[in-house]
Design a protein around this motif. Structure first.
Motif, mmCIF file in Angstrom:
data_model
loop_
_atom_site.group_PDB
_atom_site.id
_atom_site.type_symbol
_atom_site.label_atom_id
_atom_site.label_comp_id
_atom_site.label_asym_id
_atom_site.label_seq_id
_atom_site.Cartn_x
_atom_site.Cartn_y
_atom_site.Cartn_z
ATOM 1 N N HIS A 54 18.351 -5.517 -5.836
ATOM 2 C CA HIS A 54 19.799 -5.302 -5.775
ATOM 3 C C HIS A 54 20.240 -4.010 -6.458
ATOM 4 N N ALA A 55 19.289 -3.276 -7.031
ATOM 5 C CA ALA A 55 19.616 -2.056 -7.759
ATOM 6 C C ALA A 55 20.224 -1.015 -6.820
ATOM 7 N N GLN A 56 21.233 -0.311 -7.345
ATOM 8 C CA GLN A 56 21.901 0.764 -6.600
ATOM 9 C C GLN A 56 22.007 1.979 -7.508
ATOM 10 N N TRP A 57 21.821 3.152 -6.916
ATOM 11 C CA TRP A 57 21.923 4.392 -7.669
ATOM 12 C C TRP A 57 23.332 4.535 -8.229
ATOM 13 N N GLY A 58 23.447 4.855 -9.526
ATOM 14 C CA GLY A 58 24.737 5.074 -10.156
ATOM 15 C C GLY A 58 25.461 3.802 -10.562
ATOM 16 N N HIS A 59 24.782 2.669 -10.494
ATOM 17 C CA HIS A 59 25.378 1.386 -10.860
ATOM 18 C C HIS A 59 24.466 0.679 -11.863
ATOM 19 N N VAL A 60 25.004 -0.339 -12.488
ATOM 20 C CA VAL A 60 24.213 -1.174 -13.387
ATOM 21 C C VAL A 60 24.104 -2.543 -12.732
ATOM 22 N N SER A 61 22.901 -2.939 -12.384
ATOM 23 C CA SER A 61 22.679 -4.244 -11.765
ATOM 24 C C SER A 61 22.307 -5.237 -12.855
ATOM 25 N N VAL A 62 23.043 -6.338 -12.886
ATOM 26 C CA VAL A 62 22.770 -7.422 -13.830
ATOM 27 C C VAL A 62 22.473 -8.673 -13.026
ATOM 28 N N ASP A 63 22.298 -9.788 -13.699
ATOM 29 C CA ASP A 63 21.835 -11.007 -13.047
ATOM 30 C C ASP A 63 22.582 -11.381 -11.775
ATOM 31 N N THR B 84 25.501 -9.648 -10.399
ATOM 32 C CA THR B 84 26.416 -8.681 -9.816
ATOM 33 C C THR B 84 25.928 -7.255 -10.081
ATOM 34 N N THR B 85 26.589 -6.298 -9.477
ATOM 35 C CA THR B 85 26.336 -4.882 -9.713
ATOM 36 C C THR B 85 27.606 -4.277 -10.287
ATOM 37 N N LEU B 86 27.486 -3.624 -11.421
ATOM 38 C CA LEU B 86 28.638 -3.056 -12.122
ATOM 39 C C LEU B 86 28.752 -1.567 -11.824
ATOM 40 N N VAL B 87 29.965 -1.118 -11.597
ATOM 41 C CA VAL B 87 30.223 0.308 -11.482
ATOM 42 C C VAL B 87 30.448 0.814 -12.905
ATOM 43 N N TRP B 88 29.636 1.749 -13.336
ATOM 44 C CA TRP B 88 29.713 2.269 -14.695
ATOM 45 C C TRP B 88 30.443 3.602 -14.650
ATOM 46 N N ARG B 89 31.605 3.655 -15.218
ATOM 47 C CA ARG B 89 32.456 4.853 -15.179
ATOM 48 C C ARG B 89 32.404 5.598 -16.522
ATOM 49 N N HIS B 90 33.031 6.757 -16.533
ATOM 50 C CA HIS B 90 33.088 7.575 -17.754
ATOM 51 C C HIS B 90 33.736 6.782 -18.893
#
Length: 100
Positions: A15-24, A26-32
């Protein structure tokens, strides 16, 4: 980036995506702003606040008493910066994991 919050429980690499944090779950959008929150959270942890303490709405007075009064405003400022994560559990869990 992948962060298994419960190690060994789920396989999240697919489930990993470039520029995101994948956790158990869901996938989190990590912003500034999240990077700034992580820095504030790290300062609070370095100041001696426990993981459960930083999840509270306000710093406990008993913990504040251990910090010089000259640093209290910085603690209150960091507490405010971290506020959005208190209602966004996955972000808080990732932040706490990063601060360990």
């Amino acid at each position: 980036m992948i962060v298994p919050l419960v190690p060994g429980r789920k396989h999240i690499l697919p489930h990993a995506q470039w520029g995101h944090v994948s956790v158990d779950d869901t996938t989190l959008v990590w912003r500034h702003a999240d990077a700034g929150r992580l820095e504030a959270l790290a300062r609070l942890r370095d100041a001696g606040f426990s993981e459960s303490a930083v999840a509270a709405d306000a710093p406990r007075f008993t913990a504040l008493q251990k910090i010089p009064r000259s640093k209290w405003q910085e603690v209150f400022d960091d507490w405010t910066v971290v506020e959005p994560w208190r209602s966004a559990k996955p972000w808080m869990e990732v932040g706490l994991r990063a601060c360990r």
